[in-house]
Design a protein around this motif. Sequence first.
Motif, PDB file in Angstrom:
ATOM      1  N   LEU A  53     109.317 -39.746  15.800  1.00 48.14           N
ATOM      2  CA  LEU A  53     110.145 -39.482  14.628  1.00 48.14           C
ATOM      3  C   LEU A  53     109.451 -38.499  13.685  1.00 48.14           C
ATOM      4  N   VAL A  54     108.143 -38.685  13.512  1.00 50.38           N
ATOM      5  CA  VAL A  54     107.366 -37.748  12.696  1.00 50.38           C
ATOM      6  C   VAL A  54     107.433 -36.347  13.311  1.00 50.38           C
ATOM      7  N   GLY A  55     107.344 -36.283  14.643  1.00 55.93           N
ATOM      8  CA  GLY A  55     107.442 -34.995  15.332  1.00 55.93           C
ATOM      9  C   GLY A  55     108.783 -34.322  15.107  1.00 55.93           C
ATOM     10  N   ALA A  56     109.877 -35.118  15.164  1.00 58.17           N
ATOM     11  CA  ALA A  56     111.217 -34.561  14.951  1.00 58.17           C
ATOM     12  C   ALA A  56     111.356 -34.021  13.532  1.00 58.17           C
ATOM     13  N   ILE A  57     110.873 -34.783  12.553  1.00 57.55           N
ATOM     14  CA  ILE A  57     110.964 -34.349  11.151  1.00 57.55           C
ATOM     15  C   ILE A  57     110.122 -33.094  10.923  1.00 57.55           C
ATOM     16  N   THR A  58     108.940 -33.056  11.538  1.00 56.33           N
ATOM     17  CA  THR A  58     108.055 -31.896  11.388  1.00 56.33           C
ATOM     18  C   THR A  58     108.698 -30.632  11.953  1.00 56.33           C
ATOM     19  N   VAL A  59     109.242 -30.735  13.166  1.00 56.12           N
ATOM     20  CA  VAL A  59     109.889 -29.567  13.789  1.00 56.12           C
ATOM     21  C   VAL A  59     111.091 -29.127  12.964  1.00 56.12           C
ATOM     22  N   PHE A  60     111.845 -30.111  12.429  1.00 55.54           N
ATOM     23  CA  PHE A  60     113.029 -29.783  11.617  1.00 55.54           C
ATOM     24  C   PHE A  60     112.632 -28.958  10.400  1.00 55.54           C
ATOM     25  N   PHE A  61     111.598 -29.383   9.667  1.00 55.84           N
ATOM     26  CA  PHE A  61     111.198 -28.672   8.458  1.00 55.84           C
ATOM     27  C   PHE A  61     110.548 -27.323   8.778  1.00 55.84           C
ATOM     28  N   LEU A  62     109.803 -27.272   9.892  1.00 56.34           N
ATOM     29  CA  LEU A  62     109.243 -25.984  10.303  1.00 56.34           C
ATOM     30  C   LEU A  62     110.364 -25.004  10.657  1.00 56.34           C
ATOM     31  N   ARG A  63     111.400 -25.529  11.293  1.00 60.14           N
ATOM     32  CA  ARG A  63     112.562 -24.701  11.639  1.00 60.14           C
ATOM     33  C   ARG A  63     113.308 -24.284  10.376  1.00 60.14           C
ATOM     34  N   PHE A  64     113.454 -25.218   9.443  1.00 61.06           N
ATOM     35  CA  PHE A  64     114.163 -24.943   8.195  1.00 61.06           C
ATOM     36  C   PHE A  64     113.429 -23.896   7.357  1.00 61.06           C
ATOM     37  N   ASN A  65     112.096 -23.959   7.358  1.00 60.30           N
ATOM     38  CA  ASN A  65     111.290 -23.015   6.577  1.00 60.30           C
ATOM     39  C   ASN A  65     111.066 -21.684   7.278  1.00 60.30           C
ATOM     40  N   GLY A  66     111.522 -21.594   8.519  1.00 60.81           N
ATOM     41  CA  GLY A  66     111.369 -20.357   9.255  1.00 60.81           C
ATOM     42  C   GLY A  66     110.005 -20.190   9.902  1.00 60.81           C
ATOM     43  N   SER A  67     109.202 -21.280   9.922  1.00 64.11           N
ATOM     44  CA  SER A  67     107.874 -21.200  10.532  1.00 64.11           C
ATOM     45  C   SER A  67     107.949 -21.128  12.046  1.00 64.11           C
ATOM     46  N   ILE A  68     109.034 -21.673  12.613  1.00 67.03           N
ATOM     47  CA  ILE A  68     109.264 -21.555  14.050  1.00 67.03           C
ATOM     48  C   ILE A  68     110.682 -21.030  14.262  1.00 67.03           C
ATOM     49  N   PRO A  69     110.972 -20.423  15.412  1.00 73.12           N
ATOM     50  CA  PRO A  69     112.311 -19.884  15.662  1.00 73.12           C
ATOM     51  C   PRO A  69     113.376 -20.983  15.566  1.00 73.12           C
ATOM     52  N   SER A  70     114.549 -20.595  15.068  1.00 68.01           N
ATOM     53  CA  SER A  70     115.636 -21.568  14.856  1.00 68.01           C
ATOM     54  C   SER A  70     116.632 -21.577  16.006  1.00 68.01           C
ATOM     55  N   GLY A  71     116.164 -21.272  17.196  1.00 64.40           N
ATOM     56  CA  GLY A  71     117.053 -21.223  18.347  1.00 64.40           C
ATOM     57  C   GLY A  71     117.219 -22.566  19.029  1.00 64.40           C
ATOM     58  N   LEU A  72     117.771 -22.504  20.237  1.00 68.54           N
ATOM     59  CA  LEU A  72     118.061 -23.712  21.021  1.00 68.54           C
ATOM     60  C   LEU A  72     116.813 -24.521  21.361  1.00 68.54           C
ATOM     61  N   PRO A  73     115.672 -23.904  21.710  1.00 73.32           N
ATOM     62  CA  PRO A  73     114.488 -24.704  22.064  1.00 73.32           C
ATOM     63  C   PRO A  73     114.065 -25.686  20.976  1.00 73.32           C
ATOM     64  N   SER A  74     114.099 -25.249  19.716  1.00 72.22           N
ATOM     65  CA  SER A  74     113.695 -26.150  18.636  1.00 72.22           C
ATOM     66  C   SER A  74     114.688 -27.301  18.474  1.00 72.22           C
ATOM     67  N   ILE A  75     115.975 -27.024  18.675  1.00 70.87           N
ATOM     68  CA  ILE A  75     116.989 -28.077  18.592  1.00 70.87           C
ATOM     69  C   ILE A  75     116.779 -29.104  19.706  1.00 70.87           C
ATOM     70  N   LEU A  76     116.514 -28.607  20.911  1.00 68.71           N
ATOM     71  CA  LEU A  76     116.273 -29.507  22.046  1.00 68.71           C
ATOM     72  C   LEU A  76     115.008 -30.339  21.829  1.00 68.71           C
ATOM     73  N   LEU A  77     113.992 -29.731  21.219  1.00 65.16           N
ATOM     74  CA  LEU A  77     112.750 -30.453  20.949  1.00 65.16           C
ATOM     75  C   LEU A  77     112.986 -31.579  19.943  1.00 65.16           C
ATOM     76  N   ILE A  78     113.752 -31.294  18.885  1.00 67.24           N
ATOM     77  CA  ILE A  78     114.090 -32.325  17.899  1.00 67.24           C
ATOM     78  C   ILE A  78     114.881 -33.448  18.559  1.00 67.24           C
ATOM     79  N   ALA A  79     115.856 -33.075  19.390  1.00 69.14           N
ATOM     80  CA  ALA A  79     116.671 -34.077  20.082  1.00 69.14           C
ATOM     81  C   ALA A  79     115.813 -34.941  21.009  1.00 69.14           C
ATOM     82  N   ALA A  80     114.867 -34.318  21.711  1.00 66.66           N
ATOM     83  CA  ALA A  80     113.993 -35.061  22.624  1.00 66.66           C
ATOM     84  C   ALA A  80     113.125 -36.053  21.858  1.00 66.66           C
ATOM     85  N   PHE A  81     112.592 -35.623  20.718  1.00 69.18           N
ATOM     86  CA  PHE A  81     111.780 -36.520  19.884  1.00 69.18           C
ATOM     87  C   PHE A  81     112.608 -37.703  19.392  1.00 69.18           C
TER      88      PHE A  81
END
Length: 224
Positions: A53-81
């Motif tokens: 859950l911490v991983g999902a929240i971390t990826v979400f905020f990194l995606r929201f802040n533009g620190s990581i790409p906002s494409g499909l891979p990040s969405i799939l990673l959040i869903a997997a977490f």
Amino acid sequence: MGLFGQNYENAGTGIAKHAPKKKGFFRFMEIFGRKFWKMIGLNLLYSAFFLPLVGAITVFFLRFNGSIPSGLPSILLIAAFIILFAVLIGPATAGHTKILRAYILEKPVFMMHDFFKAFKSEFKHSCIIGIFDCFIALCIVAAVYVYPILIETTGNKLFYVFFAIALSIGIIVLMMNFYMFLMVIATNLSLKNIMKNSLSLAIIALKKNIITLLVIAAFAAIFV
């Protein structure tokens, strides 16, 4: 030389074999004092299952802040977490409940062994309950976010009713959790009967459940 001048080499008086058991709050505090460090270890073990859950929240905020790409891979990673968390948190809660119940009943406990034994033996029912809890939690989060926006933009007062219904369902499910995992680890009931009995107890013991919720809210407020 004992700590602070006391002699810790000799055995203490211990608890008399036939001493009357304390009740209510005083018994809770007695057990809490004796098992404090063991419960710290138990909670650290339980907290490890919140890492997805911490991983999902971390990826979400990194995606929201533009620190990581906002494409499909990040969405799939959040869903997997989130899926991993939903699958594991129920069995982990069953193991956690098993240890705490043993502490209350003052039975011998081998923490790691008993925790993962309950994790495996009660995996099916507890996993389904965990997924159910996560689904309800997501629905409540969505309701808290969406309904105020709909009320503000449309001015339709009917959305207040839907909002109240969603929150009421969330509170009832939370109170059901006071009983569900205890039934999972202490009975051989079917999942249907566990859910049915938990719902009945959430409503029948409403006063006691509300007091418990207020105590939990007070502790949460102190920590926050």
